[in-house]
Design a protein around this motif. Sequence first.
Motif, PDB file in Angstrom:
ATOM      1  N   VAL A  96       1.118  17.955   7.034  1.00 33.89           N
ATOM      2  CA  VAL A  96      -0.082  17.109   7.080  1.00 33.89           C
ATOM      3  C   VAL A  96      -1.149  17.644   6.128  1.00 33.89           C
ATOM      4  O   VAL A  96      -1.728  16.901   5.330  1.00 33.89           O
ATOM      5  CB  VAL A  96      -0.641  17.034   8.518  1.00 33.89           C
ATOM      6  CG1 VAL A  96      -2.018  16.404   8.536  1.00 33.89           C
ATOM      7  CG2 VAL A  96       0.306  16.260   9.412  1.00 33.89           C
ATOM      8  N   LEU A  97      -1.390  18.951   6.196  1.00 31.62           N
ATOM      9  CA  LEU A  97      -2.435  19.537   5.357  1.00 31.62           C
ATOM     10  C   LEU A  97      -2.079  19.437   3.877  1.00 31.62           C
ATOM     11  O   LEU A  97      -2.924  19.126   3.042  1.00 31.62           O
ATOM     12  CB  LEU A  97      -2.640  21.001   5.737  1.00 31.62           C
ATOM     13  CG  LEU A  97      -3.545  21.208   6.946  1.00 31.62           C
ATOM     14  CD1 LEU A  97      -3.565  22.665   7.335  1.00 31.62           C
ATOM     15  CD2 LEU A  97      -4.962  20.719   6.639  1.00 31.62           C
ATOM     16  N   GLY A  99      -0.064  17.261   2.229  1.00 34.20           N
ATOM     17  CA  GLY A  99      -0.172  15.902   1.690  1.00 34.20           C
ATOM     18  C   GLY A  99      -1.607  15.418   1.627  1.00 34.20           C
ATOM     19  O   GLY A  99      -2.047  14.853   0.624  1.00 34.20           O
ATOM     20  N   SER A 100      -2.357  15.656   2.715  1.00 37.27           N
ATOM     21  CA  SER A 100      -3.739  15.171   2.748  1.00 37.27           C
ATOM     22  C   SER A 100      -4.581  15.904   1.716  1.00 37.27           C
ATOM     23  O   SER A 100      -5.316  15.281   0.946  1.00 37.27           O
ATOM     24  CB  SER A 100      -4.351  15.385   4.129  1.00 37.27           C
ATOM     25  OG  SER A 100      -3.516  14.857   5.116  1.00 37.27           O
ATOM     26  N   THR A 103      -4.059  14.837  -1.860  1.00 36.09           N
ATOM     27  CA  THR A 103      -4.652  13.539  -2.160  1.00 36.09           C
ATOM     28  C   THR A 103      -6.181  13.616  -2.160  1.00 36.09           C
ATOM     29  O   THR A 103      -6.832  13.014  -3.016  1.00 36.09           O
ATOM     30  CB  THR A 103      -4.165  12.513  -1.130  1.00 36.09           C
ATOM     31  OG1 THR A 103      -2.752  12.612  -1.039  1.00 36.09           O
ATOM     32  CG2 THR A 103      -4.538  11.119  -1.537  1.00 36.09           C
ATOM     33  N   PHE A 104      -6.737  14.351  -1.197  1.00 35.93           N
ATOM     34  CA  PHE A 104      -8.200  14.465  -1.148  1.00 35.93           C
ATOM     35  C   PHE A 104      -8.719  15.091  -2.437  1.00 35.93           C
ATOM     36  O   PHE A 104      -9.735  14.663  -2.986  1.00 35.93           O
ATOM     37  CB  PHE A 104      -8.627  15.343   0.031  1.00 35.93           C
ATOM     38  CG  PHE A 104      -8.372  14.726   1.378  1.00 35.93           C
ATOM     39  CD1 PHE A 104      -7.976  13.401   1.484  1.00 35.93           C
ATOM     40  CD2 PHE A 104      -8.528  15.476   2.530  1.00 35.93           C
ATOM     41  CE1 PHE A 104      -7.731  12.833   2.727  1.00 35.93           C
ATOM     42  CE2 PHE A 104      -8.294  14.914   3.781  1.00 35.93           C
ATOM     43  CZ  PHE A 104      -7.886  13.595   3.876  1.00 35.93           C
ATOM     44  N   ALA A 106      -7.177  15.079  -5.389  1.00 33.45           N
ATOM     45  CA  ALA A 106      -6.936  14.209  -6.542  1.00 33.45           C
ATOM     46  C   ALA A 106      -7.895  13.029  -6.580  1.00 33.45           C
ATOM     47  O   ALA A 106      -8.253  12.550  -7.647  1.00 33.45           O
ATOM     48  CB  ALA A 106      -5.494  13.714  -6.514  1.00 33.45           C
ATOM     49  N   TYR A 107      -8.315  12.550  -5.401  1.00 34.93           N
ATOM     50  CA  TYR A 107      -9.107  11.321  -5.379  1.00 34.93           C
ATOM     51  C   TYR A 107     -10.573  11.568  -5.077  1.00 34.93           C
ATOM     52  O   TYR A 107     -11.288  10.643  -4.707  1.00 34.93           O
ATOM     53  CB  TYR A 107      -8.512  10.334  -4.378  1.00 34.93           C
ATOM     54  CG  TYR A 107      -7.301   9.635  -4.938  1.00 34.93           C
ATOM     55  CD1 TYR A 107      -7.447   8.462  -5.686  1.00 34.93           C
ATOM     56  CD2 TYR A 107      -6.037  10.155  -4.780  1.00 34.93           C
ATOM     57  CE1 TYR A 107      -6.348   7.842  -6.228  1.00 34.93           C
ATOM     58  CE2 TYR A 107      -4.931   9.544  -5.319  1.00 34.93           C
ATOM     59  CZ  TYR A 107      -5.085   8.387  -6.036  1.00 34.93           C
ATOM     60  OH  TYR A 107      -3.999   7.759  -6.583  1.00 34.93           O
ATOM     61  N   ASP A 108     -11.020  12.809  -5.202  1.00 37.46           N
ATOM     62  CA  ASP A 108     -12.447  13.052  -5.018  1.00 37.46           C
ATOM     63  C   ASP A 108     -13.148  12.834  -6.349  1.00 37.46           C
ATOM     64  O   ASP A 108     -12.932  13.589  -7.292  1.00 37.46           O
ATOM     65  CB  ASP A 108     -12.659  14.490  -4.531  1.00 37.46           C
ATOM     66  CG  ASP A 108     -14.094  14.704  -4.076  1.00 37.46           C
ATOM     67  OD1 ASP A 108     -14.952  13.845  -4.411  1.00 37.46           O
ATOM     68  OD2 ASP A 108     -14.349  15.699  -3.394  1.00 37.46           O
ATOM     69  N   LYS A 110     -16.071  13.349  -7.095  1.00 36.94           N
ATOM     70  CA  LYS A 110     -17.027  14.415  -7.367  1.00 36.94           C
ATOM     71  C   LYS A 110     -16.221  15.699  -7.479  1.00 36.94           C
ATOM     72  O   LYS A 110     -15.695  16.201  -6.497  1.00 36.94           O
ATOM     73  CB  LYS A 110     -17.994  14.497  -6.167  1.00 36.94           C
ATOM     74  CG  LYS A 110     -19.380  14.939  -6.497  1.00 36.94           C
ATOM     75  CD  LYS A 110     -20.302  14.501  -5.375  1.00 36.94           C
ATOM     76  CE  LYS A 110     -21.059  15.673  -4.804  1.00 36.94           C
ATOM     77  NZ  LYS A 110     -21.787  15.289  -3.580  1.00 36.94           N
ATOM     78  N   ARG A 111     -16.084  16.219  -8.674  1.00 36.46           N
ATOM     79  CA  ARG A 111     -15.222  17.395  -8.835  1.00 36.46           C
ATOM     80  C   ARG A 111     -15.976  18.664  -8.453  1.00 36.46           C
ATOM     81  O   ARG A 111     -16.142  19.569  -9.251  1.00 36.46           O
ATOM     82  CB  ARG A 111     -14.714  17.509 -10.283  1.00 36.46           C
ATOM     83  CG  ARG A 111     -14.160  16.231 -10.867  1.00 36.46           C
ATOM     84  CD  ARG A 111     -13.016  15.665 -10.092  1.00 36.46           C
ATOM     85  NE  ARG A 111     -11.908  16.611  -9.922  1.00 36.46           N
ATOM     86  CZ  ARG A 111     -10.986  16.491  -8.987  1.00 36.46           C
ATOM     87  NH1 ARG A 111     -11.044  15.510  -8.124  1.00 36.46           N
ATOM     88  NH2 ARG A 111     -10.010  17.363  -8.903  1.00 36.46           N
ATOM     89  N   TRP A 118     -10.201  21.641  -1.108  1.00 34.39           N
ATOM     90  CA  TRP A 118      -8.961  20.940  -0.780  1.00 34.39           C
ATOM     91  C   TRP A 118      -7.824  21.414  -1.668  1.00 34.39           C
ATOM     92  O   TRP A 118      -6.675  21.482  -1.243  1.00 34.39           O
ATOM     93  CB  TRP A 118      -9.144  19.424  -0.889  1.00 34.39           C
ATOM     94  CG  TRP A 118      -9.931  18.859   0.250  1.00 34.39           C
ATOM     95  CD1 TRP A 118     -11.118  18.185   0.170  1.00 34.39           C
ATOM     96  CD2 TRP A 118      -9.611  18.931   1.647  1.00 34.39           C
ATOM     97  NE1 TRP A 118     -11.543  17.840   1.426  1.00 34.39           N
ATOM     98  CE2 TRP A 118     -10.654  18.282   2.350  1.00 34.39           C
ATOM     99  CE3 TRP A 118      -8.553  19.480   2.377  1.00 34.39           C
ATOM    100  CZ2 TRP A 118     -10.660  18.164   3.736  1.00 34.39           C
ATOM    101  CZ3 TRP A 118      -8.566  19.372   3.756  1.00 34.39           C
ATOM    102  CH2 TRP A 118      -9.603  18.721   4.417  1.00 34.39           C
TER     103      TRP A 118
END
Lengths: 341, 493
Positions: A96-97, A99-100, A103-104, A106-108, A110-111, A118
Amino acid sequence: MAPELLLAGVIATALVLYTLTAGADFGGGVWALFARGPRAEDERRVIGRAIAPIWEANHVWLILVIVLLFVGFPRAFAAITTALHIPLTLMLMGVVLRGSAFTFNAYDPKRGDGARRWSRVFAVSSLLTPVALGVTLGAVSGGFVPDPATGLVGTDFLRQWLGPYPFAVGLFTLALFVFLAAVYLVDEAEDPELKALFRRRALVSGGLCGVTALLAYVAAEGGAPQIREGLQGSSWALPLHLATGLAAVVALGALWTARDRLAKLAAMAQGALIVAGWCFAQYPYIAVPGYTIVGEAAPPDVLWPVLIALALGAVLLVPTLAYLFVVFKVRPAPAGEDDGH
Amino acid sequence: MTDLFAARAQMAFSLGFHIIFAVVGVAMPLLMVIAEHLYRRSGDPEYLELAKRWSKGAAIMFAVGAVSGTVLSFELGLLWPTFMAYAGPIIGMPFSLEGFAFFFEAIFLGIYLYGWERVGPRAHLAAGVLVLLSGSASALFVVCANGWMNTPAGYSMVGGELVSVDLWAAMWNPAALVEGLHMLTASFAAVGFAVAGIHAAMLLRGARRSFHSRALAIALSVGGVFAFLSPLTGDLAAQQVAELQPLKLAAMEGLWEDEAGAPLLIGGLPDEEAEVTRYGIELPYALSLLATHDPHAEIRGIKSFPAEERPPIAVTHIAFQIMVACGTAMMLLAGFAGIQALRRRPIAAQPRLLRALVLASPLGVIAIEAGWTVTEVGRQPWIIYGVMRTAEAVTPMPGLIVPFTGFMVLYGVLGIAVVVLLRRQVFAAEPGPLVPPEAAGEAAGKAAGATAGEAAAVRGTDRGTDRGTDQGTARGAADGVLRQPSSEVDHGA
């Protein structure tokens, strides 16, 4: 052929494919943990790009393994999930950690610090999850006996997995995943400096694979005599060892001489042979020694329809998966594609 | 907390968490595909931007959905090994098919999210359609397995041994299709409303009107149509429950006594000690009519079942009331918005309607959570209705409060992270400072007075200026990761 053997074969195949695909995704995460120095950001980007489009599809092999296990061998599945509740739960949290967090990150948009955190969680969970997976795989090689009073597996929820052998398999699994990832990344990195970096890492982790394999083999004497015996005495043992050794030598040699595609193929062969060898050594058991493939099989009127569904599904799945890998792994990246994810 | 309760709580919590992401995974592709199709047809770059921005949000939800779904497939064994040892093979077909459906979903999702420049436009749109189809199939298959737990069929056992199984009959058990259809329609309704609410909020904040009104139109159309379909599929499900799980129906309704021409209770608080339901409003004959389509039909009350077979009545009844209330509110709002659309009054120009849509945004998800509470709590004390009790199925593992707490914390953190990220995504791609809500309301009010033609013209000029500001400010607002809207246009065209 007996349907339960066919189904066990499908499960073994899915496990091999999970190792070769998702295993390398975990390994990539581990390399992100080791990304240091001025090129660290580039390194992480190459790893992210390699994983992003395919990890969710690769992950499905694990679901297939688990589903086919409970469909085909329900009591063995119940025994494994009961006795290995703790390592399986830890593995799931890792899944869970990983995969999440991936993605978190990659899709944030605000770098900032959040994305970095994450990225860190992704890397650490990529390190721990394969160990937990390996521990569970190692654990099913001994100590599974049904309790005659309850019919459930006899267990104190620790003894099947809390021992040197399962943890040696855990480390071996990690080393193999990390090795596969490094070899794939040598092939996929375009920048010569990064290629050289991953090449060094592939060689080192290839060595680690050997060391941890030896460790598991030694630990098997006390922890999984059935496996040890299979790997020593069976008729298939010698050809298997020779083939695995040959694949390893070819992989390392090809890495050394910069034949990257060949190294990738040889490493894949090596990984497949290792997992297949483990499955052969495990035969005829699902969980040693109380749960056999034949003894635990669901009735044929379950197995045959499921096998037919699997065959029909595979006819669609194989070309579709091939298309995915051709689009992202074979075709060159189009110019100007953003590499954010 | 007993281990049984901890196991139930962990399962409920895992399921409740996963469902939110699962429904987004099922329904969001429809919105994305509609936006992309409109772009291909019209060439309007805002539709392309919309498809891309939606797909970025969906990507986060998909990932969490995939991993939390994995947790569930393991938890079946980790928490309910005896159930799985019994039922694993019988529900094998839907789970195997679900595995394949999930494969296709993940593959085409990868192509959809990362393949904008790698595959042709038609292949890309087709990938989106395939994500949609495989996602819906996957949801349907999983619900088939749940249906079997409610209306077990297709097998025979002698002395605890499976002697024969008809996998097809087990998969298409009586509850499977009606439950599955209800879940699917509810998913599209819930996601349509949730997304519509986000864009309504952005419109109220004065964000780029042309863009958000396009988004709102698509989301609300989908949400609205399915808000009308959901009660229809729900009616089918209720009739099936009335037939095969009469006690569950009685619990949903809080109906204690057997009654011919039973009334439908709206609201009300069941008192399980006194065996009455108080404070409800009764609609005469309505329950008999809805459950059997005969106003005089006899409906069995809770009292006619032994106490040890009853589910928690208050939870089941209240959850059912919440589901119906949310569904009704969504349907009314969809109807009102539909009338506005037919009379060519742009919804984006009606602040009050927009505010209602913002408020309605979570209703679909609440309805789904409540609906699953009805299905699962209403099935208690059975894990397989009438066959195996939940208490018999639970793992002997002690200390289950530990993994339960662990997953609570983990999912709590992930839930917060998802909300933060989605907010960031919504705002990061927003060019320029937002107009305060009062000013937006004023502007919207003015536009409301305009005729449809004028409104369209206003929208046209809006877009012109918006594209202008894009070039300047978006670059600063969105950094490296997010593709610039202007460059997207070049790639797409």
